[in-house]
Scaffold this active site. Structure first.
Site, PDB file in Angstrom:
ATOM      1  N   SER A 260       0.981  -1.166   0.037  1.00 20.20           N
ATOM      2  CA  SER A 260       0.083   0.197   0.093  1.00 20.20           C
ATOM      3  C   SER A 260       0.860   1.234   0.164  1.00 20.20           C
ATOM      4  CB  SER A 260      -0.855   0.076   1.142  1.00 20.20           C
ATOM      5  OG  SER A 260      -1.302   1.457   1.596  1.00 20.20           O
TER       6      SER A 260
ATOM      7  N   HIS B 289      -1.154  -1.308  -4.466  1.00 21.45           N
ATOM      8  CA  HIS B 289      -2.391  -1.068  -3.740  1.00 21.45           C
ATOM      9  C   HIS B 289      -2.444   0.543  -3.437  1.00 21.45           C
ATOM     10  CE1 HIS B 289      -5.780  -2.219  -1.194  1.00 21.45           C
ATOM     11  NE2 HIS B 289      -5.341  -1.316  -0.462  1.00 21.45           N
TER      12      HIS B 289
ATOM     13  N   ASP C 295      -4.681   3.399  -2.061  1.00 28.11           N
ATOM     14  CA  ASP C 295      -5.822   3.876  -0.963  1.00 28.11           C
ATOM     15  C   ASP C 295      -6.447   5.474  -1.378  1.00 28.11           C
ATOM     16  OD1 ASP C 295      -5.768   1.578   0.922  1.00 28.11           O
ATOM     17  OD2 ASP C 295      -3.970   2.115   1.196  1.00 28.11           O
TER      18      ASP C 295
ATOM     19  N   MET D 119      -9.086   8.086  -0.502  1.00 29.62           N
ATOM     20  CA  MET D 119      -9.749   8.384   0.810  1.00 29.62           C
ATOM     21  C   MET D 119     -10.320   9.732   0.345  1.00 29.62           C
ATOM     22  SD  MET D 119      -7.383   7.000   3.904  1.00 29.62           S
ATOM     23  CE  MET D 119      -6.604   5.729   3.886  1.00 29.62           C
TER      24      MET D 119
ATOM     25  N   HIS E 141      -8.333   0.790  -4.039  1.00 31.36           N
ATOM     26  CA  HIS E 141      -9.132   0.545  -2.905  1.00 31.36           C
ATOM     27  C   HIS E 141      -9.755   1.917  -2.711  1.00 31.36           C
ATOM     28  CE1 HIS E 141      -9.461  -0.337   1.494  1.00 31.36           C
ATOM     29  NE2 HIS E 141     -10.491  -0.223   1.330  1.00 31.36           N
TER      30      HIS E 141
ATOM     31  N   MET F 212     -12.002   4.331  -0.607  1.00 28.62           N
ATOM     32  CA  MET F 212     -12.687   4.414   0.403  1.00 28.62           C
ATOM     33  C   MET F 212     -13.532   5.957   0.333  1.00 28.62           C
ATOM     34  SD  MET F 212      -9.625   3.114   2.798  1.00 28.62           S
ATOM     35  CE  MET F 212      -8.472   3.063   1.627  1.00 28.62           C
TER      36      MET F 212
ATOM     37  N   MET G 131     -10.920  -5.932   5.950  1.00 34.30           N
ATOM     38  CA  MET G 131     -10.049  -4.887   6.512  1.00 34.30           C
ATOM     39  C   MET G 131     -10.227  -5.460   7.927  1.00 34.30           C
ATOM     40  SD  MET G 131      -9.847  -2.417   4.496  1.00 34.30           S
ATOM     41  CE  MET G 131      -9.048  -1.671   5.676  1.00 34.30           C
TER      42      MET G 131
ATOM     43  N   GLY H 221      -8.530   4.163   7.093  1.00 38.07           N
ATOM     44  CA  GLY H 221      -8.572   5.626   6.883  1.00 38.07           C
ATOM     45  C   GLY H 221      -7.071   6.068   7.431  1.00 38.07           C
ATOM     46  N   PHE H 222      -6.414   4.920   7.913  1.00 33.61           N
ATOM     47  CA  PHE H 222      -4.937   5.326   8.349  1.00 33.61           C
ATOM     48  C   PHE H 222      -4.209   4.230   8.213  1.00 33.61           C
ATOM     49  CE2 PHE H 222      -7.745   8.148  10.352  1.00 33.61           C
ATOM     50  CZ  PHE H 222      -7.185   9.337  10.137  1.00 33.61           C
ATOM     51  N   GLY H 223      -2.658   4.198   7.707  1.00 33.35           N
ATOM     52  CA  GLY H 223      -1.602   3.293   8.036  1.00 33.35           C
ATOM     53  C   GLY H 223      -1.521   3.043   9.476  1.00 33.35           C
ATOM     54  N   GLY H 224      -0.822   1.915   9.714  1.00 32.96           N
ATOM     55  CA  GLY H 224       0.007   1.953  10.977  1.00 32.96           C
ATOM     56  C   GLY H 224      -0.773   1.515  12.202  1.00 32.96           C
TER      57      GLY H 224
ATOM     58  N   ASP I  26      -6.326  -6.474   4.754  1.00 33.47           N
ATOM     59  CA  ASP I  26      -5.717  -5.247   4.468  1.00 33.47           C
ATOM     60  C   ASP I  26      -5.562  -4.581   5.903  1.00 33.47           C
ATOM     61  OD1 ASP I  26      -4.879  -2.696   4.183  1.00 33.47           O
ATOM     62  OD2 ASP I  26      -6.415  -2.109   2.644  1.00 33.47           O
ATOM     63  N   GLY I  27      -4.446  -4.338   6.530  1.00 31.55           N
ATOM     64  CA  GLY I  27      -4.545  -3.465   7.856  1.00 31.55           C
ATOM     65  C   GLY I  27      -3.552  -4.341   8.899  1.00 31.55           C
ATOM     66  N   GLY I  28      -2.454  -3.440   9.292  1.00 33.56           N
ATOM     67  CA  GLY I  28      -1.862  -4.134  10.258  1.00 33.56           C
ATOM     68  C   GLY I  28      -1.093  -5.541   9.816  1.00 33.56           C
TER      69      GLY I  28
ATOM     70  N   GLY J  36       1.354  -1.717   4.123  1.00 35.24           N
ATOM     71  CA  GLY J  36       2.108  -0.332   4.055  1.00 35.24           C
ATOM     72  C   GLY J  36       3.221  -0.430   4.892  1.00 35.24           C
TER      73      GLY J  36
HETATM   74  C1  DX5 Z   1      -6.133   1.643   5.583  1.00 37.52           C
HETATM   75  C2  DX5 Z   1      -5.869   1.323   4.238  1.00 37.52           C
HETATM   76  C3  DX5 Z   1      -4.502   0.237   4.229  1.00 37.52           C
HETATM   77  C4  DX5 Z   1      -3.494   0.791   4.917  1.00 37.52           C
HETATM   78  C5  DX5 Z   1      -2.562  -0.239   5.551  1.00 37.52           C
HETATM   79  O1  DX5 Z   1      -7.158   2.381   5.428  1.00 37.52           O
HETATM   80  O2  DX5 Z   1      -6.902   0.658   3.433  1.00 37.52           O
HETATM   81  O3  DX5 Z   1      -4.188  -0.137   2.965  1.00 37.52           O
HETATM   82  O4  DX5 Z   1      -2.356   1.456   4.011  1.00 37.52           O
HETATM   83  O5  DX5 Z   1      -1.694   0.063   6.184  1.00 37.52           O
HETATM   84  P1  DX5 Z   1      -0.909  -0.752   7.246  1.00 37.52           P
HETATM   85  O6  DX5 Z   1      -0.319  -1.745   6.603  1.00 37.52           O
HETATM   86  O7  DX5 Z   1       0.128   0.234   7.737  1.00 37.52           O
HETATM   87  O8  DX5 Z   1      -1.926  -1.221   8.166  1.00 37.52           O
HETATM   88 ZN    ZN Z   2      -6.320  -0.356   1.448  1.00 39.14          ZN
END
Ligand code: DX5
Ligand code: ZN
Length: 227
Positions: free
Chosen positions: A9, A34, A36, A38, A67, A69, A138, A143-146, A174-176, A196
């Site tokens: 991502s 990927h 994202d 938003m 993706h 959102m 998900m 909404g956010f990475g990390g 996707d996520g974490g 990501g």
């Molecule tokens: C979250 C995104 C993800 C995100 C994943 O809203 O859809 O694609 O970038 O980031 P990490 O891998 O840091 O959780």
């Molecule tokens: Zn995503």
């Protein structure tokens, strides 16, 4: 077995050097990119639009997994298709006409994906399975990475795996996602891994090793009965 896909991502990439980052991640063994998208409405953050997808397209040959959102998504599907998306993923929660939106993506000649937020049950996609190439679970609130991985999403993957069989539909998470959580998702039945933070950490000289670490654990933990 369906080949594993690792989809970095670019939300965690350096936004001031995105073209370079995409070339680096593709060269490091990514299968898909990927992206994202938003809108500050469906999710509390704003990122990338079709103009940026178009600008990035020449920087890599591998598929762009877009993706969305955003809500509503319908007015923007054609723009993302024309900008160079290979697959377009939309949320179950983003509007009342999921079936119609997925039909539109297919009519645009793109792969269609449907995404479920952590609070959305597996059953919500039961009636659109004939229209999708991929279901994305998900494992954080979008909404956010990390963010921290939500382990209960793995039960949903198990449910989806049973629901989808024997159709050729990918199950993505996707996520974490890091090597450890990718293993959990693979054991539950996921074949496509979006990450990501874990992939972009350390800078370009670490991308290949970061991708390989996720791929290795996912391959090892994959369900033996996976199609
Ligand atoms: C979250 C995104 C993800 C995100 C994943 O809203 O859809 O694609 O970038 O980031 P990490 O891998 O840091 O959780
Ligand atoms: Zn995503």
């Amino acid at each position: 077995m369906t080949p594993l896909v690792i989809a970095p991502s670019i939300l965690s990439a350096d936004f001031a050097r995105l073209g370079e980052e995409i070339r680096a991640i593709a060269g490091a063994g990514a299968d898909w990119i990927h992206i994202d998208v938003m809108d500050g409405h469906f999710v509390p953050n704003i990122t990338i639009g079709p103009l940026m997808v178009r600008a990035l397209r020449p920087h890599a040959k591998i598929p762009f997994d877009v993706h969305l959102m955003i809500a509503p998504c319908d007015p923007y599907l054609a723009a993302f298709a024309e900008a160079g998306a290979d697959s377009i993923l939309i949320h179950v929660e983003a509007g009342p006409h999921l079936h119609r939106s997925l039909q539109t993506i297919r009519e645009l000649g793109k792969k269609a994906g449907v995404v479920l937020n952590p609070a959305t049950p597996a059953s919500s996609v039961q009636n659109v399975l004939d229209l999708v190439d991929l279901v994305l679970v998900m494992s954080v609130n979008p909404g956010f990475g990390g963010q921290t991985f939500i382990a209960s999403a793995m039960e949903k993957i198990v449910e989806l795996k049973a629901m989808i069989a024997p159709r050729a539909i990918r199950i993505a998470v996707d996520g974490g996602i890091n090597p450890e959580t990718a293993g959990l998702a693979a054991a539950a039945g996921a074949d496509t891994f979006v990450a990501g933070t874990a992939i972009f950490k350390g800078g370009p000289e670490h991308y290949a090793a970061n991708i390989a670490a996720i791929r290795t654990t996912a391959a090892r933990m994959r369900r033996r009965d996976a199609a």
